[in-house]
Motif scaffolding. Sequence first.
Motif, PDB file in Angstrom:
ATOM      1  N   ALA A 454      11.029  20.594 -38.430  1.00  0.00           N
ATOM      2  CA  ALA A 454      10.416  21.323 -37.317  1.00  0.00           C
ATOM      3  C   ALA A 454       9.130  20.651 -36.850  1.00  0.00           C
ATOM      4  O   ALA A 454       8.779  20.719 -35.667  1.00  0.00           O
ATOM      5  CB  ALA A 454      10.114  22.761 -37.739  1.00  0.00           C
ATOM      6  N   LYS A 455       8.429  19.988 -37.776  1.00  0.00           N
ATOM      7  CA  LYS A 455       7.156  19.362 -37.427  1.00  0.00           C
ATOM      8  C   LYS A 455       6.962  18.150 -38.331  1.00  0.00           C
ATOM      9  O   LYS A 455       6.396  18.250 -39.424  1.00  0.00           O
ATOM     10  CB  LYS A 455       6.011  20.361 -37.616  1.00  0.00           C
ATOM     11  N   ARG A 510       6.802  25.351 -36.502  1.00  0.00           N
ATOM     12  CA  ARG A 510       7.033  25.058 -35.083  1.00  0.00           C
ATOM     13  C   ARG A 510       6.066  25.845 -34.208  1.00  0.00           C
ATOM     14  O   ARG A 510       5.616  25.360 -33.173  1.00  0.00           O
ATOM     15  CB  ARG A 510       8.482  25.414 -34.735  1.00  0.00           C
TER      16      ARG A 510
END
Length: 600
Positions: A454-455, A510
């Motif tokens: 997500a990151k 996120r």
Amino acid sequence: MPPAAAHPAAAPHPPVALRRIVQLFRPYRARLAAVAALVCLSSVVAMASPFMLRAVLDDALPHGRTGLLTLLVAGMVAVSILTSSFGVWQTYISTAVGQDVMHDLRSAVYARLQRMPLSFFTRTRTGEVQSRIANDIGGMQSTVTSTASSLVSNVTTVIAAVIAMIALDWRLTVVSLLMLPLFVWISRRVGDERRKITAQRQHQLAGMSAIIEESLSVSGILLSRTMGRSSALVDSFARESRELVDLEIRSNMAGRWRQSTIQIVMSAMPAVIYWVAGFAVAGGHPLVSIGTLVAFTTLQTSLLRPMVQLLSTGVAVQSSLALFGRIFEYLDLEPGIREPAEPVAVGTVRGDVRFEKVGFAYPADFADEREVLRDIDITVPAGTSLAIVGETGSGKTTLGYLVARLYDVTSGRVTLDGTDVRALSFADLAEAVGVVSQETYLFHASVAENLRFAKPEATREQLHDAARIARIHDHIMSLPEGYDTTVGERGYRFSGGEKQRLAVARAVLRDPPVLVLDEATSALDARTEQDVQAAVDALSVDRTTITIAHRLSTIRDADQIAVLAHGRVVERGTHDELMAAQGRYAALVSRDDAVPYASA
């Protein structure tokens, strides 16, 4: 997962234009020109050898000219060195070009599939998709890597050899080339036959890939063993493998006798030339000198290899057309969901979501062609929560997925802060709208790698903070390797509730202003559901939340609840308002309360 994958006959693919295949090589024109130059130089240099051989036999040896003999022999050695060096560089450049083309094809197919809507993947077996990328593109490797250089090399060699043969004696050249049209016709027939078999073989490979992907997954193994179907699956796979063996044999043997006939005839041509020359000498009219005759037959022998390779290349190209057809079929797929040519720039997203006269129907080639949603009008102010409830098949999940453009509306529009989501770039929309699906997907990687999906730039401290919010940090730290623990195939080392909390942690990283929660607590026990719900509640703070509710006890505090039935909103309000109305929502709640929680 079917116990026996019965595959329908391979559908014929439309003919592939050779021009389209040639266009794959356009970005590499400069390197291909270098290959062509090397090939031409090699062919021209190689053609000097027969003429030097004639000089050796007709001049240097008969007249004892040792100096000339030395020069001629040195020249023949130099020709061999040069042609070998040219060949090495030619092979290197052509192989590099071929591999670059393969890379372009793989990347293009993967990128196109990434842009396909969910409906494509719900009706296409994963094994089929994998087979197109791995087996079909892999099957083209030898053709793509070597065909261009082989064609240039062999065509140049044949042309140079024919010119040299004509220079030696045009009459013997005519005799040598009389059978060429028949050889070309035979090769085309063989190529057509192999192309059909290749299409069947690749279809069979795709079927086997699907069986492997489905039956050898964790879920597939569990199902087969608990149902006592392991032996049946082994037998089914063996039958599929045997069919593939038969197709491979047919593919390799197709036209083999006809091509052997070509090689036999071409190998016999030097003997024919000796026979013709012998009759001419016996008749008192010698056609050529001994040196010319030996040089000519040497050229004939050198012509045999490129001629056979040219014919074989033609067969290989025709066979690979079936593979190109399957790949171009994917490249020609319409994405369905397209990124706008000039996307609207977004600033700070507040999170106002509106459904305006929204309607949705699946594509005509989808199994469910009915209209799923119609005339949906809902406003979700920034920072508030909407819960969507209804019977199975009422369109709840579809409505939620429209916000993230996992599907596109067929009428009306969905807006984010007043902008149609179809006007936003994919990147901006993904930043603004997060989705926690009811089916949590985890990669076969570490916990940290799954969270960083997500990151990617997230620090270890950020991972810990996100996991704490999702109520999963303590469990991760109790594992032998902590955040470096491999989650296993599809996260199978974690329970359903643990996987769901990992998905929540991923969404926390996120940090989207709008969150779509396809709630997955209906199959969890009461304690696990409480843990997951606490994580979801923490995630939902200060953001717009759209919850697709399967268990109604989890959405009683929603700011508004929309009840769907047959694709329409039939009730809307707060929990207390809808319960007081004693309508469809109240009936759903009564039924939901009557269903006991799943046991641990």
